[in-house]
Design an enzyme around this catalytic site. Structure first.
Site, PDB file in Angstrom:
ATOM      1  CB  CYS A  99      -0.907   0.013   1.220  1.00 11.74           C
ATOM      2  SG  CYS A  99      -2.126  -1.290   1.189  1.00 11.74           S
TER       3      CYS A  99
ATOM      4  CG  ASN B 245       0.191  -3.081  -3.469  1.00 10.53           C
ATOM      5  OD1 ASN B 245       0.742  -4.179  -3.542  1.00 10.53           O
ATOM      6  ND2 ASN B 245      -0.501  -2.714  -2.406  1.00 10.53           N
ATOM      7  CD  GLU B 246      -3.464  -5.665  -1.384  1.00  9.29           C
ATOM      8  OE1 GLU B 246      -4.226  -4.860  -0.813  1.00  9.29           O
ATOM      9  OE2 GLU B 246      -2.983  -6.658  -0.824  1.00  9.29           O
TER      10      GLU B 246
HETATM   11  O1  AHR Z   1       1.460  -6.243   3.951  1.00  9.19           O
HETATM   12  C1  AHR Z   1       0.603  -5.270   4.432  1.00  9.19           C
HETATM   13  C2  AHR Z   1      -0.335  -4.756   3.368  1.00  9.19           C
HETATM   14  O2  AHR Z   1      -1.219  -5.742   2.979  1.00  9.19           O
HETATM   15  C3  AHR Z   1       0.298  -4.320   2.088  1.00  9.19           C
HETATM   16  O3  AHR Z   1       0.782  -3.045   2.159  1.00  9.19           O
HETATM   17  C4  AHR Z   1      -0.821  -4.393   1.121  1.00  9.19           C
HETATM   18  O4  AHR Z   1      -0.391  -4.609  -0.193  1.00  9.19           O
HETATM   19  C5  AHR Z   1      -1.694  -5.484   1.675  1.00  9.19           C
HETATM   20  O5  AHR Z   1      -3.004  -5.078   1.749  1.00  9.19           O
END
Ligand code: AHR
Length: 655
Positions: free
Chosen positions: A242, A376-377
């Protein structure tokens, strides 16, 4: 009478052998040696680093001073002041970090002026170790040299070492002093007094152990960096999850701000500052002292492929629902350019614009970047429409770079189901999957990849952990991850990378657990999950082998999980067996199809085990669960093992 006893004892013996000894089941596995299976990628197991839980500032990055440049939005956060201290913001030398303090005579012979830094939940000092204090300073309104006094103090306010420094120039200049504390302290502080009657300006106040990892200034904490290197990771993903996206676009990770002189890397608000109201950290900022250059260097030192992940122009979608929170597709140009420039920074010649930045920082040779993650996500078509122009631009300029796309924040569901076909359509090379799931999911998912489509992109299990929110890294989590990982290994033809997450956590300042390595200001502890990862990484072999029971994979039936690899460099087979049951299991593994005259011998055998699934390693008791030697026996071509209750065993069969 005698003969009655005789008959009775024969009956007892017979019934023992029938219902006692012979009752113990033998589990027959078969390892087919005829076919050496798919190659296992060197990147198969690696590390995921994110600046969460004070993993960078206050953790791996060895700087002990918090807010060293006074550029947190609350300029004196982390500092106590006394006497006459003024904050000014006109340092043009470091235009991205323009704030500094001026210490002036307190105006009374019995008053004093000075500043005191609290560190990151204190500062860890080790007895008789050297610490390098440095500061940018100048005298003000005088040509007379001025003096400052630097003290390291303990939690009882006793002085561990004191030293004087003369500031002898009216121009900004860097000064250094080596300090050697007389005793060890985990919650120390740094105090600076003005020790003369004039005025001095102080900027970028820094304190590092001299003994950093590989002895680098601006270096890493030795125990933590060594723990990472000791895993021998195949890939190193940074700067995180994140944190790539930020709470908003302003706080996204902007790699260009993290390279060049450390004094001029601007402070960023860490997105984990706010994320959880119940774990709120108003003093969590990124100094960027540990930036992209340092991440590349660490990857190189560890022998891991660097894998940077960049913002795709979407801020965290959990926290920003409106379209205007994100970069419109038509305005993505500078973001795409950032990705292209990063590749040039890593691989370009020292005469190229960004290659020169790298060379000027001390690394004229390229870092040989091969992978880049975009987003990322992320999820939805808002991600796909943004990823597409990145893919086009990177493919056009750097066709050999492998691109990693996202499958969203979870292991399945609508977002996941939408994104996988889109990733195939965009022809990314790998798809990043994340799963923080409960223990049962890990046990049930060992077959997850057995029937995956082999024609599309490969899988990067980029973040995973057997996760019960806020639960410690207990043995259960490691054991169940081990069981699940047999499925990653068995499917190494399609699973090319996996990284457990998160990596590091400060015991006094964490936002998320479980995490692989825990630390305080002086020491660190490797969790059972760490040892499990290490065993997998270092025994990943070079090729997948087929290991079956009743012609199917060993993936949960009778609480048994297993996988096997061939290691062509060590000329051995490596079998991993997980027994999640409370009783031991007798297993016979028949190696079929061996060449005539093969001479097998049992090599190294190791296990992780505990009869207590809740057991953890702690700073006080770091070795509750560590790999131990175990045994196995060969009967011609049959490996005979007794898998202990609740154990992960690893057996080498030497050829
Ligand atoms: O690992 C913690 C968090 O989990 C990361 O930042 C994110 O990509 C996921 O939601």
């Amino acid at each position: 009478m005698k003969s009655v006893y005789k008959i009775l004892s024969i009956v007892v013996l017979l019934s023992f052998s029938q219902f006692g000894y012979s009752q113990k089941q033998i589990y027959e596995f078969s390892l087919d040696t005829k076919k050496i299976g798919a190659p296992i990628q060197p990147t198969m197991y690696g590390l995921f680093f994110e600046d969460i839980n004070f993993a960078a500032d206050g953790g791996l990055y060895a700087e002990l001073v918090k807010n060293r440049s006074f550029d947190f939005p609350q300029n004196l956060m982390g500092w106590n002041t006394f006497g006459k201290v003024e904050v000014r913001k006109d340092n043009l030398l470091f235009d991205q970090n323009p704030t500094y303090v001026v210490l002036s005579d307190a105006g009374h012979p019995h008053k004093r002026t000075g500043i005191e830094n609290e560190g990151f939940r204190g500062m860890g000092f080790k007895q008789n170790e050297e610490y390098r204090f440095s500061v940018w300073a100048k005298t003000i309104n005088t040509n007379e040299p001025q003096k400052i006094r630097i003290d390291l103090i303990d939690s009882k306010n006793d002085i561990l070492i004191t030293q004087q420094l003369t500031i002898n120039s009216a121009e900004w200049k860097k000064y250094e002093v080596i300090l050697t504390p007389k005793s060890t302290e985990s919650k120390g502080r740094l105090r600076i007094f003005l020790d003369s009657k004039g005025e001095v300006a102080l900027e970028h106040v820094s304190l590092f152990p001299v003994n950093t990892w590989k002895g680098r200034e601006n270096g890493l904490r030795t125990d933590l960096a060594q723990a990472l290197a000791d895993i021998k990771p195949g890939v190193f993903r940074f700067p995180g999850g994140c944190i790539v996206e930020g709470t908003d676009l302003d706080t996204r990770y902007d790699w260009k701000k993290t390279v060049g002189a450390v004094e001029n890397r601007p402070v960023n608000e860490n997105r984990w500052h706010y994320t959880f109201a119940h774990r709120f950290f108003p003093d969590y900022y990124q100094s960027y002292g540990l930036g992209f250059y340092e991440y590349f260097l660490l990857s190189e030192d560890m022998g891991a492929e660097p894998l940077p992940v960049l913002s795709c122009g979407l801020s965290c979608q959990y926290q920003n629902e409106k379209e205007e929170c994100h970069v419109p597709v038509k305005d993505l140009g500078s973001y795409i350019q950032d990705a292209l420039d990063l590749i040039e920074f890593a691989n370009g010649s020292p005469t190229s614009t960004w290659g020169k930045v790298r060379a000027d920082m001390g690394h004229p040779e390229p870092f040989n970047l091969k992978y880049i993650g975009i987003g990322n996500e992320q999820w939805g078509d808002e991600y796909v429409v943004r990823l597409e122009p990145f893919v086009k631009a990177i493919r056009a300029k750097y066709p050999d770079i492998k691109i990693i796309g996202s499958s969203g924040p979870s292991a399945d569901g609508d977002k996941f189901d939408y994104l996988w076909p889109e990733m195939k359509r965009l022809k990314v090379d790998l798809v990043d999957e994340h799963y923080y799931k409960d223990p049962q999911w890990f046990l049930n998912s060992a077959k997850r990849y057995d029937n995956y489509d082999r024609k599309g992109p490969a899988v990067f299990a980029g973040e995973y952990a057997c996760h019960v929110p806020n639960r410690d890294n207990n043995f259960e989590s490691a054991l169940y991850e081990a069981a699940f990982m047999t499925g990653l290994e068995r499917n190494a033809d399609i699973v090319h990378m996996c990284t457990y997450a998160p990596l590091l956590a400060h015991v006094d300042a964490w936002q998320w657990k479980p995490d692989m390595i825990w630390f305080d200001n002086l020491s660190s502890v490797k969790t059972p999950n760490y040892y499990l990862q290490q065993l997998y990484v270092q025994n990943k072999g070079t090729n997948v082998m087929s290991l079956t029971r009743n012609n199917t994979s060993v993936s949960g039936e009778d609480n048994l999980y297993a996988s096997a690899v061939y290691d062509k460099d060590q000329n051995c087979y490596i079998v991993k067996v997980i027994n999640t049951a409370k009783e031991s299991k007798d297993i016979r593994i028949t190696l079929s199809g061996l060449k005539k005259n093969s001479h097998l011998s049992v090599g190294e055998c190791l296990e992780l085990k505990s009869d207590n699934l809740s057991l953890v390693n702690s700073l006080e008791s770091p070795s509750n669960i560590v790999p131990q030697k175990t045994t196995a026996r060969l009967d011609n071509n049959i490996l005979i093992i007794s898998a202990n209750p609740q154990s992960f065993g690893l057996y080498k069969i030497q050829l």
